[in-house]
Design a protein around this motif. Structure first.
Motif, PDB file in Angstrom:
ATOM      1  N   GLY A   3      -2.640   8.147  -7.783  1.00 56.14           N
ATOM      2  CA  GLY A   3      -2.129   8.630  -6.511  1.00 56.14           C
ATOM      3  C   GLY A   3      -2.169   7.547  -5.463  1.00 56.14           C
ATOM      4  N   HIS A   4      -1.520   7.847  -4.350  1.00 60.64           N
ATOM      5  CA  HIS A   4      -1.590   6.946  -3.211  1.00 60.64           C
ATOM      6  C   HIS A   4      -2.739   7.421  -2.346  1.00 60.64           C
ATOM      7  CE1 HIS A   4       2.430   5.901  -4.573  1.00 60.64           C
ATOM      8  NE2 HIS A   4       2.322   4.804  -3.826  1.00 60.64           N
ATOM      9  N   ASN A  61       1.147   4.006  13.995  1.00 66.66           N
ATOM     10  CA  ASN A  61       0.806   5.289  14.611  1.00 66.66           C
ATOM     11  C   ASN A  61       1.941   6.295  14.457  1.00 66.66           C
ATOM     12  OD1 ASN A  61       1.277   6.932  17.381  1.00 66.66           O
ATOM     13  ND2 ASN A  61      -0.894   6.904  16.832  1.00 66.66           N
ATOM     14  N   VAL A  62       1.578   7.551  14.114  1.00 65.74           N
ATOM     15  CA  VAL A  62       2.571   8.626  14.020  1.00 65.74           C
ATOM     16  C   VAL A  62       2.125   9.886  14.758  1.00 65.74           C
ATOM     17  CG1 VAL A  62       3.563   7.836  11.834  1.00 65.74           C
ATOM     18  CG2 VAL A  62       1.598   9.403  11.813  1.00 65.74           C
ATOM     19  N   ALA A 151      -1.578   5.331   7.008  1.00 63.92           N
ATOM     20  CA  ALA A 151      -1.644   4.246   6.028  1.00 63.92           C
ATOM     21  C   ALA A 151      -2.956   3.479   6.104  1.00 63.92           C
ATOM     22  CB  ALA A 151      -0.479   3.277   6.237  1.00 63.92           C
ATOM     23  N   PHE A 152      -3.753   3.716   7.181  1.00 66.28           N
ATOM     24  CA  PHE A 152      -4.889   2.831   7.411  1.00 66.28           C
ATOM     25  C   PHE A 152      -6.210   3.560   7.700  1.00 66.28           C
ATOM     26  CE2 PHE A 152      -1.033   0.626   9.071  1.00 66.28           C
ATOM     27  CZ  PHE A 152      -0.884  -0.255   7.996  1.00 66.28           C
ATOM     28  N   GLY A 153      -6.337   4.770   7.269  1.00 66.30           N
ATOM     29  CA  GLY A 153      -7.606   5.475   7.465  1.00 66.30           C
ATOM     30  C   GLY A 153      -7.661   6.733   6.628  1.00 66.30           C
ATOM     31  N   THR A 167       3.768   8.259   6.094  1.00 62.33           N
ATOM     32  CA  THR A 167       2.827   7.140   6.023  1.00 62.33           C
ATOM     33  C   THR A 167       3.595   5.855   6.290  1.00 62.33           C
ATOM     34  OG1 THR A 167       1.433   8.285   4.421  1.00 62.33           O
ATOM     35  CG2 THR A 167       1.201   5.902   4.545  1.00 62.33           C
ATOM     36  N   LEU A 168       3.322   5.222   7.432  1.00 64.07           N
ATOM     37  CA  LEU A 168       4.007   3.983   7.797  1.00 64.07           C
ATOM     38  C   LEU A 168       3.151   2.797   7.371  1.00 64.07           C
ATOM     39  CD1 LEU A 168       5.285   4.809  11.397  1.00 64.07           C
ATOM     40  CD2 LEU A 168       6.348   5.319   9.190  1.00 64.07           C
ATOM     41  N   VAL A 169       3.543   2.142   6.294  1.00 58.70           N
ATOM     42  CA  VAL A 169       2.810   0.968   5.823  1.00 58.70           C
ATOM     43  C   VAL A 169       3.387  -0.256   6.532  1.00 58.70           C
ATOM     44  CG1 VAL A 169       2.075  -0.369   3.820  1.00 58.70           C
ATOM     45  CG2 VAL A 169       2.431   2.099   3.611  1.00 58.70           C
ATOM     46  N   THR A 170       2.730  -0.668   7.586  1.00 59.38           N
ATOM     47  CA  THR A 170       3.243  -1.761   8.430  1.00 59.38           C
ATOM     48  C   THR A 170       2.542  -3.083   8.158  1.00 59.38           C
ATOM     49  OG1 THR A 170       1.703  -1.073  10.153  1.00 59.38           O
ATOM     50  CG2 THR A 170       3.948  -0.197  10.268  1.00 59.38           C
TER      51      THR A 170
END
Length: 813
Positions: A3-4, A61-62, A151-153, A167-170
């Motif tokens: 999984g992601h 951020n979303v 994407a980061f927590g 999920t914004l993987v920046t």
């Protein structure tokens, strides 16, 4: 499962880290945290404040999260209205002129929309940039509002799933910012010339320019670093294979109950807490080297877990000689759907290898011989009796051993869900000030240099005895010198003393023929009985403590015994070895000391293997102490009846210490005889009726140690010993005689005489002293004659005794 998941990721190594790997690398850091203004949509000059310690995550951020039951306020500050938790107002708006114009619960903010921080492409057909609920939000620090970047927590990802947020993987897998924001193309944890993270600095500058920045402050917190390369980790949404350990939490806790931990508090503390909140194990690694992950996949979604080489050979129709990459990647076989199954490219987390060690060394279960298989399944080989490592392995090796044992136990492959029965969890070695050793700090001590100067034995013994195993051990060279003087010098001097006199008298130990050990010969001498009683008590105590894994206690018992042996037994018995009036008594002294040294070398062998080997081989002529049976407690039948010697000698030594303290306070040297001492000792006094011979011997010991003529008893006095400190002329003269004896003994050593060499002494001055105590002086210094004249001396010296000059010359007779 695959999984992601947001996992700790080292972009330098290019790999995810398991939760127990992350636990290895936390460091305390001071970094700038920022408070950001998020513009509320369609409301003039109204902002919601959110706080972050990782500005580089802001492009991802979303959403913003609030606590449903937390009180929030609208605070008017100049022309702007700021939304933040009521509990944080006094901290964030202190020294500012503001007005509270509205108060609401967090649940009333849900759904409130705000504008995107940055102008870069965002997913279409997804609801973004609005306030959601988060049960992890607190008002301990920050603003009471948490910025959400799934994407980061981990918490962010969970909120994202609950609210169907994208999920914004920046950030790329190389750690570089990919969003169209200031800092694009720069690794997010790369520092600039000001030693600040470059991407964070550029983002802050941009927010300030657009009036979206509110506050910046230094924040100290624990942050994870890669335990391999020391790069700061990032939390990153990445595909990975996982073992669902969270479902085994109850089993892990239950099976930990059957493990004995040293120190005990680790069991329910550091280790137990870890098991109760255990996370899923990220088991795959994107590396070339390592054990290939034995998973084959098909495009249809089918996944096959291969259990053995034999199974893989049957499925593929190939004979396999090498199971490593790249050869294993060429092995394919048909799926149930008819398509081809291909191995997933990842390798296993190396911690899986470490945790598999107890069984993998026997190739269990599929490759083990029948003999090894039986030994494992019978419990002889698994679980281990005990293991030992440092405290950082609580969430490393200790955990992976336990995790894999539980997985195999759950699968019915092993009979117990524990890999070890006992574990000694060691504290770290730090410098003398308690700081971690490192080359950069210049406080690292090279263990090879320490062993070269002080020996491996001294270093080992220091680590055993500086404190209990689980405590941090402060190390400095001074400590090594203390160990050398306190233990090793006394032990070696005791051994050297025996060898020196045994060689002079050509002593041969009386071993029994069958075992090569002593027969239980009992000396008639009280000191011999006492030291043997102490020895057998030591055997019982050390055996008992080692069986209960009390290494520190056992080593300390050995240290006390060495002190008893050197500073009491040998010192009190010294004259028996070189001028005993009885051949039988001398033989008893040799036999006893030889027996004690041989047994002591066995007891010390696991602690100090090298000096123990030297003593044992030289005294017995046998091959090695490490091939001898370790002394077992409870095997000596006459210890109990000798217990009285232990008790009485300890009483005697306590009384002597009390008397010597009085001498020290009165500033009277021990060599100066005194007329009497009055003691309070019902134990010794009782012997006068029960055992007159032992009573007389103890009185002689007290007289000799305290250098007094008479011992009196008074059970009414409050002190253990009271000395009569009046010095008569005759007592003064005898004290001077003892000073002269000391001078002559020192001259013998300086002249290089053997201990049994007889001498002639010539003297000039203090003739009254030699007239009165000449016989005593001659006996003590092995002098055949004392002459008031020049004796053509090998060595001649002038001394001063209480202000009087005396010239002494000695020559070998």
């Amino acid at each position: 499962y695959r999984g992601h998941k947001v996992i700790p990721y080292c972009y330098r190594c290019g790999t995810a880290l398991s939760s127990h790997e992350v636990a290895q690398g936390y460091q305390t850091v001071k970094e700038n945290s920022i408070t950001v203004k998020f513009k509320i949509k369609d409301e003039l000059n109204t902002y919601i404040l959110a706080w972050t310690t990782t500005p580089w995550t802001l492009p991802g951020n979303v959403a913003l999260a609030v606590g449903k039951n937390i009180d929030y306020v609208y605070a008017k500050l100049g022309e702007e209205i700021l939304i933040l938790a009521e509990d944080r107002v006094s901290e964030l708006l202190k020294d500012k002129d503001f007005e509270i114009i509205k108060k609401v619960k967090g649940e009333n903010l849900l759904g409130l929309e705000y504008e995107a921080l940055f102008n870069h492409p965002y997913p279409v057909n997804s609801k973004l940039f609005y306030v959601v609920a988060g049960d992890f939000v607190s008002t301990t620090d920050g603003t009471g509002v948490v910025h959400i970047a799934p994407a980061f927590g981990e918490d962010d990802a969970n909120v994202g799933k609950e609210n169907n947020l994208p999920t914004l993987v920046t950030v790329s897998e190389q750690g570089e910012m990919t969003a169209h924001v200031p800092g694009k193309g720069i690794p997010v944890k790369k520092r600039n010339e000001k030693n600040k993270y470059a991407v964070d600095e550029l983002i802050v500058e941009d927010l300030k320019a657009r009036n979206l920045f509110f506050k910046e402050e230094l924040y100290e917190h624990e942050y994870p670093f890669c335990w391999r390369c020391d790069t700061p980790l990032i939390y990153y949404a990445k595909p990975s294979w996982f073992i669902r350990m969270s479902e085994l939490s109850a089993d892990l806790v239950k099976n930990n109950e059957n493990i004995t931990w040293f120190p005990e508090y680790i069991k329910e503390g550091r280790f137990g807490e870890w098991l109760r909140g255990v996370k899923d194990w990220a088991i795959s690694r994107e590396r070339y080297w390592g054990t290939p992950l034995p998973l084959w996949q098909c495009e249809c979604g089918e996944v096959k877990v291969i259990e053995s080489q034999k199974e893989l050979e049957e499925l593929s129709g190939q004979k396999l000689d090498d199971l490593h990459k790249p050869f294993i990647d060429d092995v394919k076989f048909k799926c149930v759907c008819g398509q081809e199954m291909v191995r997933t490219p990842e390798v296993l987390d190396v911690w899986f290898d470490s945790g598999s060690m107890p069984l993998a060394q026997y190739h269990y279960p599929n490759g083990a011989t029948e003999e090894d298989k039986e030994r494992v399944e019978s419990g002889k080989y698994f679980p281990a009796d005990f293991i030992s490592e440092a405290i950082d392995q609580t969430r490393g090796w200790f955990y992976t051993l336990h995790a894999i044992a539980n997985l195999l136990w759950k699968a019915g492959k092993v009979s117990e869900g524990r890999a070890f029965k006992n574990v000694i969890c060691l504290g770290h070695i730090v410098d003398a000030q308690g700081k971690k050793m490192s080359k950069s700090k210049g406080n690292m001590v090279d263990p090879m240099e320490i062993m070269q100067e002080y020996s491996a034995d001294m270093l080992r013994y220091f680590l055993y005895t500086v404190n209990q195993p689980g405590m941090v051990k402060k190390f400095d060279v001074k400590s090594m010198k203390d160990v050398m003087n306190r233990v090793f010098r006394m032990l070696w001097n005791s051994y050297y003393f025996f060898v020196m006199y045994a060689n002079i008298d050509k002593f041969e130990p009386a071993f029994t023929h069958s075992s090569g050990e002593y027969a239980n010969t009992i000396s008639r001498n009280t000191l011999d009985k006492w030291i043997l009683a102490e020895l057998y008590q030591l055997i019982n105590d050390v055996d008992k403590k080692l069986n209960s894994y009390d290494i520190y206690g056992a080593a300390k018992d050995l240290e006390i015994f060495i002190d008893n042996l050197s500073n009491w037994y040998i010192r009190r018995s010294r004259k028996r070895f070189w001028k005993s009036e009885s051949d039988e008594d001398k033989k008893d002294a040799y036999t006893t000391l030889h027996q004690v040294l041989v047994m002591l070398s066995k007891l010390m062998a696991p602690f100090t293997p090298f000096i123990s080997e030297e003593i044992y081989k030289n005294l017995t002529g046998k091959e090695s102490v490490h091939l001898a049976e370790y002394p077992q407690g409870g095997t000596i039948s006459f210890v109990d009846e000798w217990e009285k010697y232990i008790i009485l000698m300890r009483v005697a030594r306590t009384t002597v210490n009390a008397g010597l303290q009085q001498r020290a306070l009165s500033k009277i040297k021990v060599r100066q005889p005194l007329s009497k001492v009055t003691i309070k000792s019902p134990e010794i006094k009782k012997l006068e009726k029960d055992d007159k011979k032992l009573f007389d011997e103890l009185l002689d010991i007290l007289k000799d140690e305290l250098n007094v003529k008479v011992v009196f008893f008074d059970e009414e006095q409050t002190e253990e010993a009271i000395l009569d400190t009046e010095i008569t002329e005759e007592l003064k003269l005898e004290g001077q005689a003892r000073e002269v004896i000391r001078f002559i003994q020192e001259m013998r050593k300086e002249a290089g005489y053997e201990v049994d060499n007889r001498i002639v002494v010539g003297y000039s001055g203090m003739s009254q002293l030699f007239d009165k105590f000449g016989d005593m002086i001659a006996k003590e210094v092995l002098a055949n004659a004392l002459k008031p004249e020049n004796v053509q001396a090998d060595l001649q010296k002038e001394f001063s005794v209480d202000g009087e000059k005396i010239i002494i010359g000695i020559k070998r007779d």
